[in-house]
Write a protein that holds these residues in place. Structure first.
Motif, mmCIF file in Angstrom:
data_model
loop_
_atom_site.group_PDB
_atom_site.id
_atom_site.type_symbol
_atom_site.label_atom_id
_atom_site.label_comp_id
_atom_site.label_asym_id
_atom_site.label_seq_id
_atom_site.Cartn_x
_atom_site.Cartn_y
_atom_site.Cartn_z
ATOM 1 N N THR A 143 0.829 -1.205 0.000
ATOM 2 C CA THR A 143 0.000 0.000 0.000
ATOM 3 C C THR A 143 0.863 1.255 0.000
ATOM 4 N N LEU A 144 2.010 1.199 0.678
ATOM 5 C CA LEU A 144 2.913 2.346 0.693
ATOM 6 C C LEU A 144 3.523 2.553 -0.682
ATOM 7 N N LYS A 145 3.921 1.467 -1.347
ATOM 8 C CA LYS A 145 4.511 1.589 -2.674
ATOM 9 C C LYS A 145 3.515 2.170 -3.669
ATOM 10 N N ARG A 146 2.256 1.727 -3.557
ATOM 11 C CA ARG A 146 1.246 2.253 -4.471
ATOM 12 C C ARG A 146 0.980 3.727 -4.203
ATOM 13 N N MET A 147 1.093 4.095 -2.928
ATOM 14 C CA MET A 147 0.834 5.480 -2.571
ATOM 15 C C MET A 147 1.929 6.386 -3.125
ATOM 16 N N GLY A 148 3.179 6.110 -2.724
ATOM 17 C CA GLY A 148 4.319 6.872 -3.232
ATOM 18 C C GLY A 148 4.156 8.370 -3.077
ATOM 19 N N GLN A 149 3.429 8.804 -2.042
ATOM 20 C CA GLN A 149 3.162 10.225 -1.875
ATOM 21 C C GLN A 149 4.089 10.822 -0.833
ATOM 22 N N LEU A 150 4.403 12.074 -1.006
ATOM 23 C CA LEU A 150 5.200 12.812 -0.043
ATOM 24 C C LEU A 150 4.280 13.740 0.732
ATOM 25 N N ASP A 151 4.240 13.569 2.046
ATOM 26 C CA ASP A 151 3.357 14.355 2.891
ATOM 27 C C ASP A 151 3.887 15.785 2.980
ATOM 28 N N GLY A 152 3.243 16.714 2.273
ATOM 29 C CA GLY A 152 3.658 18.110 2.348
ATOM 30 C C GLY A 152 4.713 18.479 1.331
ATOM 31 N N ILE A 316 14.290 17.302 1.746
ATOM 32 C CA ILE A 316 13.783 16.513 2.869
ATOM 33 C C ILE A 316 12.268 16.489 2.814
ATOM 34 N N SER A 317 11.702 15.341 3.138
ATOM 35 C CA SER A 317 10.258 15.284 3.263
ATOM 36 C C SER A 317 9.869 14.220 4.273
ATOM 37 N N THR A 318 8.635 14.323 4.705
ATOM 38 C CA THR A 318 8.053 13.313 5.580
ATOM 39 C C THR A 318 6.912 12.642 4.833
ATOM 40 N N TYR A 319 6.717 11.373 5.087
ATOM 41 C CA TYR A 319 5.522 10.717 4.558
ATOM 42 C C TYR A 319 4.880 9.930 5.693
ATOM 43 N N ARG A 320 3.580 9.927 5.687
ATOM 44 C CA ARG A 320 2.822 9.330 6.778
ATOM 45 C C ARG A 320 2.277 7.977 6.346
ATOM 46 N N PHE A 321 2.485 6.975 7.202
ATOM 47 C CA PHE A 321 1.980 5.638 6.920
ATOM 48 C C PHE A 321 1.495 5.023 8.227
ATOM 49 N N VAL A 325 5.117 8.871 11.121
ATOM 50 C CA VAL A 325 5.784 9.760 10.180
ATOM 51 C C VAL A 325 7.195 9.245 9.924
ATOM 52 N N PHE A 326 7.535 9.089 8.655
ATOM 53 C CA PHE A 326 8.864 8.640 8.256
ATOM 54 C C PHE A 326 9.537 9.749 7.455
ATOM 55 N N ARG A 327 10.861 9.842 7.558
ATOM 56 C CA ARG A 327 11.609 10.902 6.888
ATOM 57 C C ARG A 327 12.499 10.325 5.796
ATOM 58 N N ILE A 328 12.557 11.037 4.697
ATOM 59 C CA ILE A 328 13.491 10.671 3.631
ATOM 60 C C ILE A 328 14.270 11.920 3.246
ATOM 61 N N MET A 329 15.457 11.707 2.724
ATOM 62 C CA MET A 329 16.300 12.828 2.314
ATOM 63 C C MET A 329 17.004 12.476 1.014
ATOM 64 N N VAL A 330 17.161 13.482 0.168
ATOM 65 C CA VAL A 330 17.797 13.305 -1.134
ATOM 66 C C VAL A 330 18.981 14.265 -1.219
ATOM 67 N N ASN A 331 20.150 13.736 -1.511
ATOM 68 C CA ASN A 331 21.323 14.575 -1.744
ATOM 69 C C ASN A 331 21.034 15.454 -2.959
#
Length: 369
Positions: A143-152, A316-321, A325-331
Motif C-alpha cells: 500500500t505504501l509503494k502504491r501510494m508513493g506520496q510525499l506528505d507536504g 527533505i520530506s516526511t511521509y505518513r503511513f 511519520v517517516f523521513r526521507i532525504m535526497v542529496n
C-alpha cells in the motif's frame, strides 16, 4: 539539467537588476531568475573565497570572533531542529518531522557559513528518485509503494557541517609479531578405535618491542553539525564533491531553509578525532611492520588545525503511513536517497516460511537419494 525556480524570498532581499522585482535562485543555472522580465541575474564568483579558519585562534577568542549574525529561527518543539526562515515567513512546518513551527527573532552567536554547495537536483528529479527508492524496498508494504506520496512535498534545506584539516604527529609503543612454525605431536583415535600418534604444523608468534613516531595529514574531515537527522543516513548521502564548494553567498540560499548548527566547533572536532583513529592506527601498524602488530599506547599531537563552516543541500520530506511519520532525504547534488521506511511483517513472515519450506524440501530430497 533542467532549471527550476525556488520559492520566493522576503521582499526585495534580492532585486532584479533589470526591473527591480524580487528574484529567486534558479537550480541548474547558478543565477537568480526574474519571474517577470526573465532576466538572469548572475551570482558573482569570488576567487579564492573559500578559505580555512584557525581552529585554536577562534576557540581562544570565542566563536564570535569568526563572525556573528542575527537570525529569525524556528525551533521545533517535537524534534528540536532549529532552522532559519525567510524574513517574510512567520509560520512554517518543520522540514525534519512535519510539525508546525513558529518563527521567533533572536540574536545568536553563530559562526557564519563560509561555503556551500548550491542545489543541483531539481525538486521533480528528487521526487522521482524518492519513488524509485521506495519501489526498490521489497519488504515495504504494498500500500505504501502504491501510494508513493510525499506528505507536504519536498523541502529544500541546507544542513550545517564542519570540515577540519590537521597535521598529526603520533608517538607510539607497541610490539612487532613475527610468525614461525613448530611441529606439534598429539594423540587421536582412528576409525578403528585405536589410539594413533600424529603431528601437525602450528603457527606461533615471536614478539619484539617497537616504538616510533608517525605523521598523518587529514584534509576536509566532514562532521555533521546537527542531530536533527540520524547520523547514519546523513553520512550515507556522501560523497558530496567538496572541491566544488563556493562562497556562501546568500543568493544561493534564496528560497531554501538553512538549519542552524547545534554541534559547536569544539564538539565537532571531537567527532573528527574519532574519524582519525582508524587511519592513525593503520599508519602505526605499517610503521611497526612484521606479520602482526600490537599497539600498546599512543599519543597524538594535532598541529595547524583549521576548519570551515559549510552548508550542504538536501531535499527533505516526511511521509505518513499508518499514523507514523517517516523521513526521507535526497542529496541535492547527486540524487542519492536515504531514509526511514516501514516494514511489511507479512512479507517478512511469508519469506521466512518459504525459506524454511525450501530447506525442508532440499533435506527430504537428499534423504531420498
Amino acid at each position: 539539467m533542467a532549471a527550476e525556480k525556488s520559492a520566493e524570498v522576503g521582499a526585495h532581499e534580492f532585486a532584479c537588476v533589470q526591473c527591480g522585482a524580487d528574484v529567486s535562485y534558479e537550480i541548474g543555472l547558478s543565477a537568480l531568475q526574474c519571474p517577470y522580465c526573465g532576466t538572469q541575474n548572475e551570482i558573482p564568483v569570488m576567487a579564492d573565497a573559500v578559505g580555512e579558519q584557525d581552529f585554536r585562534a577562534v576557540l581562544a577568542a570565542g566563536e564570535s570572533a569568526a563572525g556573528t549574525y542575527d537570525v529569525s529561527t524556528a525551533k521545533c518543539v517535537s524534534c528540536g531542529a532549529e532552522s532559519t526562515l525567510d524574513p517574510n515567513i512567520s509560520h512554517d512546518s518543520c522540514a525534519f518531522c512535519g510539525v508546525p513551527v513558529e518563527a521567533e527573532a533572536q540574536s545568536r552567536r553563530l559562526i557564519q557559513p563560509q561555503a556551500l554547495l548550491p542545489f543541483a537536483v531539481p525538486r521533480d528529479d528528487a521526487r522521482q528518485s524518492f519513488k524509485a527508492w521506495l519501489a526498490s524496498r521489497w519488504f515495504a508494504p504494498n500500500t505504501l509503494k502504491r501510494m508513493g506520496q510525499l506528505d507536504g512535498g519536498l523541502q529544500g534545506v541546507f544542513l550545517p557541517h564542519w570540515t577540519y584539516d590537521t597535521d598529526c604527529s603520533t608517538s607510539y609503543v607497541g610490539q612487532r609479531g613475527i610468525y614461525y612454525w613448530v611441529t606439534e605431536h598429539y594423540t587421536t583415535t582412528d576409525a578403528n578405535g585405536k589410539s594413533v600418534r600424529k603431528s601437525r604444523q602450528v603457527r606461533k608468534t615471536r614478539w619484539y618491542p617497537a616504538s616510533g613516531r608517525v605523521l598523518n595529514r587529514f584534509d576536509d574531515l566532514l562532521v555533521a553539525a546537527s542531530h536533527s537527522l540520524p547520523t547514519k543516513y546523513v553520512e550515507a548521502l556522501e560523497p558530496w564533491g567538496l572541491p566544488e564548494l563556493v562562497a556562501a553567498d546568500r543568493a544561493y540560499m534564496a528560497g531554501f531553509k538553512t538549519e542552524s548548527y547545534s554541534v559547536d566547533l569544539e564538539s565537532g572536532f571531537a567527532a573528527a578525532e574519532q574519524q582519525m583513529t582508524g587511519p592513525i592506527q593503520q599508519t602505526i601498524r605499517a610503521d611497526i611492520g612484521g606479520d602482526t602488530q600490537r599497539i600498546l599506547d599512543y599519543r597524538v599531537t594535532y598541529r595547524d588545525i583549521t576548519f570551515k563552516h559549510i552548508l550542504l543541500p538536501v531535499w527533505i520530506s516526511t511521509y505518513r503511513f499508518k499514523e507514523r511519520v517517516f523521513r526521507i532525504m535526497v542529496n541535492a547534488r547527486t540524487g542519492e536517497v536515504q531514509g526511514e521506511r516501514p516494514w511489511s511483517w507479512l512479507k517478512i513472515t511469508v519469506t521466512a516460511l518459504v525459506g524454511i519450506a525450501l530447506v525442508a524440501v532440499i533435506a527430504w530430497a537428499a534423504n531420498q537419494s
